[in-house]
Design an enzyme around this catalytic site. Structure first.
Site, PDB file in Angstrom:
ATOM      1  N   ASN A   5       0.852  -1.191   0.000  1.00  0.00           N
ATOM      2  CA  ASN A   5       0.000   0.000   0.000  1.00  0.00           C
ATOM      3  C   ASN A   5       0.884   1.235   0.000  1.00  0.00           C
ATOM      4  OD1 ASN A   5      -2.346  -1.604   0.203  1.00  0.00           O
ATOM      5  ND2 ASN A   5      -2.116  -1.739   2.431  1.00  0.00           N
ATOM      6  N   GLY A  15      -4.196   3.264   1.002  1.00  0.00           N
ATOM      7  CA  GLY A  15      -4.547   2.699   2.295  1.00  0.00           C
ATOM      8  C   GLY A  15      -3.354   2.437   3.196  1.00  0.00           C
ATOM      9  N   HIS A  45       6.586  -1.446   3.707  1.00  0.00           N
ATOM     10  CA  HIS A  45       6.357  -2.840   4.079  1.00  0.00           C
ATOM     11  C   HIS A  45       5.583  -3.544   2.985  1.00  0.00           C
ATOM     12  CE1 HIS A  45       3.078  -0.366   5.663  1.00  0.00           C
ATOM     13  NE2 HIS A  45       2.274  -1.383   5.461  1.00  0.00           N
TER      14      HIS A  45
HETATM   15  P1  5GP Z   1      -0.696  -0.624   5.809  1.00  0.00           P
HETATM   16  O1  5GP Z   1      -2.153  -0.277   5.813  1.00  0.00           O
HETATM   17  O2  5GP Z   1       0.157   0.514   6.283  1.00  0.00           O
HETATM   18  O3  5GP Z   1      -0.242  -1.189   4.492  1.00  0.00           O
HETATM   19  O4  5GP Z   1      -0.544  -1.837   6.807  1.00  0.00           O
HETATM   20  C1  5GP Z   1      -0.101  -1.722   8.120  1.00  0.00           C
HETATM   21  C2  5GP Z   1      -0.296  -3.075   8.741  1.00  0.00           C
HETATM   22  O5  5GP Z   1       0.473  -3.128   9.919  1.00  0.00           O
HETATM   23  C3  5GP Z   1      -1.734  -3.389   9.108  1.00  0.00           C
HETATM   24  O6  5GP Z   1      -2.141  -4.585   8.463  1.00  0.00           O
HETATM   25  C4  5GP Z   1      -1.697  -3.548  10.630  1.00  0.00           C
HETATM   26  O7  5GP Z   1      -2.543  -4.572  11.092  1.00  0.00           O
HETATM   27  C5  5GP Z   1      -0.242  -3.854  10.894  1.00  0.00           C
HETATM   28  N1  5GP Z   1       0.283  -3.378  12.178  1.00  0.00           N
HETATM   29  C6  5GP Z   1       0.180  -2.120  12.673  1.00  0.00           C
HETATM   30  N2  5GP Z   1       0.816  -2.015  13.860  1.00  0.00           N
HETATM   31  C7  5GP Z   1       1.340  -3.247  14.110  1.00  0.00           C
HETATM   32  C8  5GP Z   1       2.094  -3.784  15.204  1.00  0.00           C
HETATM   33  O8  5GP Z   1       2.427  -3.099  16.181  1.00  0.00           O
HETATM   34  N3  5GP Z   1       2.453  -5.097  15.135  1.00  0.00           N
HETATM   35  C9  5GP Z   1       2.078  -5.894  14.066  1.00  0.00           C
HETATM   36  N4  5GP Z   1       2.495  -7.159  14.100  1.00  0.00           N
HETATM   37  N5  5GP Z   1       1.374  -5.414  13.023  1.00  0.00           N
HETATM   38  C10 5GP Z   1       0.994  -4.119  13.047  1.00  0.00           C
END
Ligand code: 5GP
Length: 117
Positions: free
Chosen positions: A90, A96, A103
């Protein structure tokens, strides 16, 4: 110059927030997403920070190549090569992206739908 941001993934890389790695090499750390959207939902983050995918066009291509090679190796190590899987990156608000630290999501373990929401 190092960014001044300190996201949750910066804290994971620095060790301030402990995680159980499911895959690790010199370039990346991979761990389970805390809010899984599939039976396998792993996040792969580079040890050398970028904020977003869109920054990669101005980074050394070798760095980007090693990141994606590591994502591929992580998916293999999770046993996903044969059943298949999806990689999601993303980028920014419309994409999103919630965490401003590059990542890749590895999603697998079930039939994924297309198109995504
Ligand atoms: P994005 O929307 O930025 O692509 O995804 C961020 C992801 O990081 C989400 O799926 C969320 O559940 C995950 N996430 C956010 N904070 C943490 C955390 O502290 N530990 C873990 N294991 N996942 C996290």
């Amino acid at each position: 110059m190092q960014h001044s941001v300190n996201t949750v993934f910066d804290k994971i890389i620095s060790g301030d927030i402990p995680v159980e790695p499911v895959f690790e090499n010199d370039d990346v750390l991979a761990f389970n997403d805390m809010n899984p959207q599939a039976p396998v939902h792993v996040l792969v983050i580079p040890k050398k920070r970028s904020s977003r995918f869109s920054e990669l066009s101005s980074k050394p291509v070798e760095e980007t190549g090693r990141f994606f090679a590591a994502v591929s190796a992580a998916a293999s190590s999770l046993g996903l090569d044969s059943p298949g899987y999806r990689i999601v990156v993303n980028n920014g608000s419309d994409g999103g992206q919630e965490v401003e630290y590059l990542h890749a999501h590895i999603l697998g373990g079930r039939q994924l739908k297309w198109p995504p929401g």
